[in-house]
Design an enzyme around this catalytic site. Structure first.
Site, PDB file in Angstrom:
ATOM      1  N   HIS A 284      -7.533  -5.722  -0.137  1.00 23.26           N
ATOM      2  CA  HIS A 284      -6.337  -4.903  -0.317  1.00 23.26           C
ATOM      3  C   HIS A 284      -5.186  -5.491   0.511  1.00 23.26           C
ATOM      4  CE1 HIS A 284      -3.976  -1.232  -0.755  1.00 23.26           C
ATOM      5  NE2 HIS A 284      -3.948  -1.067   0.548  1.00 23.26           N
TER       6      HIS A 284
ATOM      7  N   SER B  50       0.834  -1.199   0.000  1.00 29.47           N
ATOM      8  CA  SER B  50       0.000   0.000   0.000  1.00 29.47           C
ATOM      9  C   SER B  50       0.872   1.254   0.000  1.00 29.47           C
ATOM     10  CB  SER B  50      -0.961  -0.032   1.196  1.00 29.47           C
ATOM     11  OG  SER B  50      -1.993   0.900   1.043  1.00 29.47           O
TER      12      SER B  50
ATOM     13  N   GLU C  54     -10.285  -4.296  -5.545  1.00 33.43           N
ATOM     14  CA  GLU C  54      -9.892  -3.223  -4.634  1.00 33.43           C
ATOM     15  C   GLU C  54      -9.849  -1.896  -5.386  1.00 33.43           C
ATOM     16  OE1 GLU C  54      -5.787  -2.732  -3.408  1.00 33.43           O
ATOM     17  OE2 GLU C  54      -5.230  -4.543  -4.503  1.00 33.43           O
TER      18      GLU C  54
END
Length: 306
Positions: free
Chosen positions: A273, A149, A243
């Site tokens: 995610h 991320s 996602e």
């Protein structure tokens, strides 16, 4: 999809996503993930854990080593969390698992976060640790960067910054659902808003604003999707087709290839995610083993300096 993934999706949708509605609450988010981290199983006995205190005089933030026996390579890991939450505790399990499957020593970096420390503090911390590893005699050909991320975006930004400063680059990078576009302009921010089990789209621009502190959302070292990627090492990207940040991975993969960077994109349906960081999922463990194979392919089989 495994039964574990099915149940994880249900839990995330009804707890994490629901709790994320409304204005961003930094302290609440930190409390929630830190509480979850306390329930994580201990590291396997064959993984050595060595905390590294911050050294402000050398511009080094805190970190920790997770090392397999007789490591053959080094991985520098940057945790996710929107640049404002998560940390060493939350990502110790995935860093430790990577150390095992890649036969590596993993440096997990506790970079400074917003709103207390805004851009470019995280990038500065990442580059400082890279410079320190190089000073310590670590060969860049034996190193991979990795992150999930925001940490995936930070790994990419660190490589861009290092290249622009004339520093050597690592042999490759492994990115899990990297957040590469803080302008949040990807189409899947809208088209996958309902099927994403973790995020409400409105929360990401809020997190970006905390980190950017007034800087443009397309600033290359904050949104490396908009950076010049030429000369970067091979990328391995993993993302879910369900996602809202899917477009960040797809556009990064396409842009990297257009600029001559070797990139491979692996997509899996109906996963949350950063699912490779969720070790309870068999899909995560399978993917991390695949990442170990990638690490062995792009780095020589030679033990780094302890």
């Amino acid at each position: 999809m495994s039964i574990q993934a099915f149940l994880t999706n249900l839990i995330l949708r009804h707890q994490f996503k629901r709790a994320g509605r409304g204005p961003l609450n930094v302290q609440k988010a930190r409390y929630m993930v830190n509480k979850m981290a306390k329930r994580a199983p201990p590291l396997p006995k064959d993984i050595r854990h060595t905390p590294v205190p911050a050294r402000p005089d050398q511009q080094l933030c805190g970190a920790e080593w997770l090392s397999a026996d007789q490591p053959q390579r080094t991985i520098v890991y940057f945790h996710g969390g929107g640049y404002f939450f998560c940390g060493l505790d939350t990502h110790r399990p995935v860093a430790g698992y990577l150390a095992r499957v890649a036969q590596a020593r993993v440096l997990s970096v506790d970079y400074r976060m917003a709103p207390e420390h805004v851009f470019p503090a995280a990038v500065d911390d990442a580059v400082s640790w890279w410079q320190q590893l190089l000073r310590d005699g670590t060969s860049p050909t034996e190193v991979l960067f990795a992150g999930d991320s925001a940490g995936g975006g930070l790994a990419l930004a660190c490589m861009v910054a290092a290249r622009d400063r004339g520093l050597p680059l690592p042999a490759g990078a492994i990115l899990f659902s990297p957040w590469t576009d803080l302008s949040c302009s990807g189409d899947t921010m809208r088209t996958l808003a309902d099927v994403d089990v973790m995020f409400n789209p409105a929360s990401l621009p809020e997190a970006a604003a905390l980190y950017l502190n007034g800087q443009p959302t397309n600033t290359p070292l904050a949104s490396p999707l908009f950076a010049d990627l030429r000369g970067l090492p091979p990328l391995m990207i993993h993302a879910s087709t369900h996602e809202i940040l899917l477009d960040d991975s797809q556009r990064l993969h396409s842009r990297a290839q257009q600029q001559g960077v070797r990139s491979e994109l692996h997509l899996k349906a109906k996963m949350p995610h950063v699912w490779p960081t969720m070790l309870l999922l068999p899909e995560a463990r399978e993917t991390l083993k695949h990442c170990g194979e990638f690490a062995r392919q792009v780095t020589p089989n030679r033990a780094p300096t302890p």
